[in-house]
Design a protein around this motif. Sequence first.
Motif, PDB file in Angstrom:
ATOM      1  N   PHE A 235       0.831  -1.112  -0.008  1.00 60.59           N
ATOM      2  CA  PHE A 235       0.017  -0.104   0.113  1.00 60.59           C
ATOM      3  C   PHE A 235       0.792   1.126   0.168  1.00 60.59           C
ATOM      4  O   PHE A 235       1.971   1.361   0.858  1.00 60.59           O
ATOM      5  CB  PHE A 235      -0.840   0.023   1.200  1.00 60.59           C
ATOM      6  CG  PHE A 235      -1.636   1.296   1.817  1.00 60.59           C
ATOM      7  CD1 PHE A 235      -2.399   2.072   0.777  1.00 60.59           C
ATOM      8  CD2 PHE A 235      -1.219   1.932   2.718  1.00 60.59           C
ATOM      9  CE1 PHE A 235      -3.001   3.332   0.750  1.00 60.59           C
ATOM     10  CE2 PHE A 235      -1.713   3.266   2.836  1.00 60.59           C
ATOM     11  CZ  PHE A 235      -2.549   3.645   2.116  1.00 60.59           C
ATOM     12  N   ALA A 236       0.505   2.127  -0.962  1.00 56.34           N
ATOM     13  CA  ALA A 236       1.293   3.444  -0.960  1.00 56.34           C
ATOM     14  C   ALA A 236       0.429   4.623  -1.482  1.00 56.34           C
ATOM     15  O   ALA A 236      -0.704   4.161  -1.928  1.00 56.34           O
ATOM     16  CB  ALA A 236       2.420   3.303  -2.014  1.00 56.34           C
ATOM     17  N   MET A 237       0.417   5.761  -0.902  1.00 57.45           N
ATOM     18  CA  MET A 237      -0.158   6.829  -1.172  1.00 57.45           C
ATOM     19  C   MET A 237       0.675   8.117  -1.527  1.00 57.45           C
ATOM     20  O   MET A 237       0.728   9.137  -0.936  1.00 57.45           O
ATOM     21  CB  MET A 237      -1.017   7.164   0.046  1.00 57.45           C
ATOM     22  CG  MET A 237      -2.307   8.114  -0.148  1.00 57.45           C
ATOM     23  SD  MET A 237      -3.341   8.350   1.147  1.00 57.45           S
ATOM     24  CE  MET A 237      -4.520   9.601   0.831  1.00 57.45           C
ATOM     25  N   PRO A 238       1.329   8.260  -2.811  1.00 50.95           N
ATOM     26  CA  PRO A 238       2.141   9.171  -3.055  1.00 50.95           C
ATOM     27  C   PRO A 238       1.209  10.531  -3.198  1.00 50.95           C
ATOM     28  O   PRO A 238       0.077  10.584  -3.583  1.00 50.95           O
ATOM     29  CB  PRO A 238       2.504   8.806  -4.622  1.00 50.95           C
ATOM     30  CG  PRO A 238       2.029   7.409  -4.741  1.00 50.95           C
ATOM     31  CD  PRO A 238       1.022   7.113  -3.675  1.00 50.95           C
ATOM     32  N   PRO A 239       1.826  11.749  -2.886  1.00 56.61           N
ATOM     33  CA  PRO A 239       3.233  12.037  -2.516  1.00 56.61           C
ATOM     34  C   PRO A 239       3.553  11.638  -0.953  1.00 56.61           C
ATOM     35  O   PRO A 239       4.730  12.315  -0.685  1.00 56.61           O
ATOM     36  CB  PRO A 239       3.404  13.402  -2.984  1.00 56.61           C
ATOM     37  CG  PRO A 239       2.222  14.036  -2.708  1.00 56.61           C
ATOM     38  CD  PRO A 239       1.016  12.843  -2.936  1.00 56.61           C
ATOM     39  N   SER A 240       2.746  11.089  -0.303  1.00 52.66           N
ATOM     40  CA  SER A 240       3.196  10.812   1.230  1.00 52.66           C
ATOM     41  C   SER A 240       4.103   9.766   1.413  1.00 52.66           C
ATOM     42  O   SER A 240       4.139   9.066   0.400  1.00 52.66           O
ATOM     43  CB  SER A 240       1.954  10.433   1.901  1.00 52.66           C
ATOM     44  OG  SER A 240       0.695  11.124   1.848  1.00 52.66           O
ATOM     45  N   HIS A 241       5.051  10.044   2.395  1.00 48.89           N
ATOM     46  CA  HIS A 241       6.039   9.177   2.677  1.00 48.89           C
ATOM     47  C   HIS A 241       5.493   7.831   3.132  1.00 48.89           C
ATOM     48  O   HIS A 241       4.412   7.842   4.010  1.00 48.89           O
ATOM     49  CB  HIS A 241       7.144   9.829   3.555  1.00 48.89           C
ATOM     50  CG  HIS A 241       7.813  10.774   2.864  1.00 48.89           C
ATOM     51  ND1 HIS A 241       9.120  10.415   2.419  1.00 48.89           N
ATOM     52  CD2 HIS A 241       7.703  12.075   2.683  1.00 48.89           C
ATOM     53  CE1 HIS A 241       9.814  11.523   1.959  1.00 48.89           C
ATOM     54  NE2 HIS A 241       9.109  12.370   2.060  1.00 48.89           N
ATOM     55  N   GLY A 242       6.176   6.586   2.729  1.00 47.02           N
ATOM     56  CA  GLY A 242       5.883   5.502   3.713  1.00 47.02           C
ATOM     57  C   GLY A 242       5.114   4.447   2.604  1.00 47.02           C
ATOM     58  O   GLY A 242       4.441   4.554   1.844  1.00 47.02           O
ATOM     59  N   LEU A 243       5.711   3.282   2.423  1.00 45.05           N
ATOM     60  CA  LEU A 243       5.280   1.877   1.885  1.00 45.05           C
ATOM     61  C   LEU A 243       4.975   1.013   2.819  1.00 45.05           C
ATOM     62  O   LEU A 243       5.770   0.693   3.780  1.00 45.05           O
ATOM     63  CB  LEU A 243       6.209   1.560   0.905  1.00 45.05           C
ATOM     64  CG  LEU A 243       5.900   0.469   0.150  1.00 45.05           C
ATOM     65  CD1 LEU A 243       4.917   0.683  -0.766  1.00 45.05           C
ATOM     66  CD2 LEU A 243       7.117  -0.196  -0.601  1.00 45.05           C
ATOM     67  N   THR A 244       3.760   0.601   2.860  1.00 48.10           N
ATOM     68  CA  THR A 244       3.363  -0.349   3.889  1.00 48.10           C
ATOM     69  C   THR A 244       3.057  -1.603   3.275  1.00 48.10           C
ATOM     70  O   THR A 244       2.479  -1.783   2.111  1.00 48.10           O
ATOM     71  CB  THR A 244       2.018  -0.025   4.459  1.00 48.10           C
ATOM     72  OG1 THR A 244       2.000   1.324   4.984  1.00 48.10           O
ATOM     73  CG2 THR A 244       1.494  -1.013   5.588  1.00 48.10           C
ATOM     74  N   VAL A 245       3.568  -2.517   3.800  1.00 54.14           N
ATOM     75  CA  VAL A 245       3.650  -4.070   3.243  1.00 54.14           C
ATOM     76  C   VAL A 245       3.194  -5.146   4.095  1.00 54.14           C
ATOM     77  O   VAL A 245       3.424  -5.125   5.482  1.00 54.14           O
ATOM     78  CB  VAL A 245       4.993  -4.581   2.913  1.00 54.14           C
ATOM     79  CG1 VAL A 245       5.122  -5.931   2.103  1.00 54.14           C
ATOM     80  CG2 VAL A 245       5.630  -3.570   1.666  1.00 54.14           C
ATOM     81  N   GLY A 246       2.328  -6.104   3.727  1.00 51.30           N
ATOM     82  CA  GLY A 246       1.515  -6.947   4.673  1.00 51.30           C
ATOM     83  C   GLY A 246      -0.111  -6.546   4.934  1.00 51.30           C
ATOM     84  O   GLY A 246      -0.102  -5.322   5.516  1.00 51.30           O
TER      85      GLY A 246
END
Length: 334
Positions: A235-246
Motif C-alpha cells: 500500500f502506498a499513497m504518493p506523495p506521502s512518505h511510507g510504503l506499507t507491506v503486509g
Amino acid sequence: MSATMSGETDVTDPGAMGEAEFTALVERHRRELHVHCYRMLGSFDDAEDAAQETFLRAWRRRETFEGRSTFRAWLYRIATNACLDMLARRRPEPATGGEVLWLQPYPDRLLDELTADDVDEPETAALARETIELAYVVAVQHLAPRPRAALILRDVVGWPAKDVADLLGDSVNSVNSALQRARAGMREHLPAERQDWTGGDDDADNRELVRRFTEASVATDIDAIASMLRDDVRFAMPPSHGLTVGRDAVIADWVGDGYTQMTGLRPVPTSANRQPAVAYYLWRDDSDAYLPLTLDVLRISGGQVTEVTIFDSDRFPSLGLPGRLEADGPEAGR
C-alpha cells in the motif's frame, strides 16, 4: 513498441515545412511520446512538460533531421534527452525503499489514443500494457537516469544497442553492461509473480473482485476488505512518505487513520495504467453534493488484491472524472 516499426511516414525535409505542417506531422506521435516520457519520469505532469519540450526542441531543430533514421526515432531521441535533462534538474537521485513520491497515474482513456501502428503486433500490445502498469513504472524509477533510458529504449521501444549507445554517447559494450544492471535492478523491485499479472479489468473474475472490494470499501467493512487482500499486499499513497507491506500492517494503517468511521462514500469505477481503479467521492453537506476524495488503483493477482495505490483527488481531471456528483444523480462511469 518499436520506434522504427511500421506506420512511419517518409519524411524528406521537415526543415522546409511550415509550422502548421510540421505540427501536424509531430502530432501523429504525440501520445506514444507522452507515454515514453511517462515511463521515464513516473509523473503524468512531468511527462506533459517533457512532451511539450520535445515538440519545441523538434521545431527549433527541424533542420537537423537528415533522414538517417525515421522521423519517429528522431523524435524519440529528442524526447529521451528532454527527460534526461529534466531528471538531472529535478531528481538527481533515483527512488529508494520502494517509494516513488512523484508517482502519478496514467489515464486509460489517453492510452486508448495509441494507434494500431504504435502497438501493431499482439506481443507488442502485451508489452505496452505490461510496461505501463504502476509496478513497472515504480521499478523503473529506482534506476539511475541513463540505465533507465537504456532499459526503456532497448526493452520497450525496441532500439538496437548501437542506436542507444549513439544517443547516450557510450559504447555498445557500455550500453549492454548498463542494460544488464538495469534488468537486475528491475527484477529486484518487480513483483515476483509478474508473469501472472492480470492488470486490467477485462476478466470476469477480476471485475467481480473489484466490485466486491468496492462495496466493502464503501461500507467500511474492514473484515471483508481484509479477506480480499493478499498477505503480502503493498500500500502506498504518493506523495506521502511510507510504503506499507503486509495485510495486517495495511489494515492497521487504515484503521489507525480513522477509515472505519468514514461515511458518505460514493464510488465511480474507472481505470488507469491498464489496471482497475475506483474514484471515491465523499458527501459534503456544505456543497450538497459528493465531492472528489481519492483515486484507488488496484493490482490483482491470483484472485486477490496485491497492491493498492491511492492518489489525491487532483488526479480526477486527467481521468475525465466529474468534479462533483449530485445527491440524486446517476453515478458517472456506470
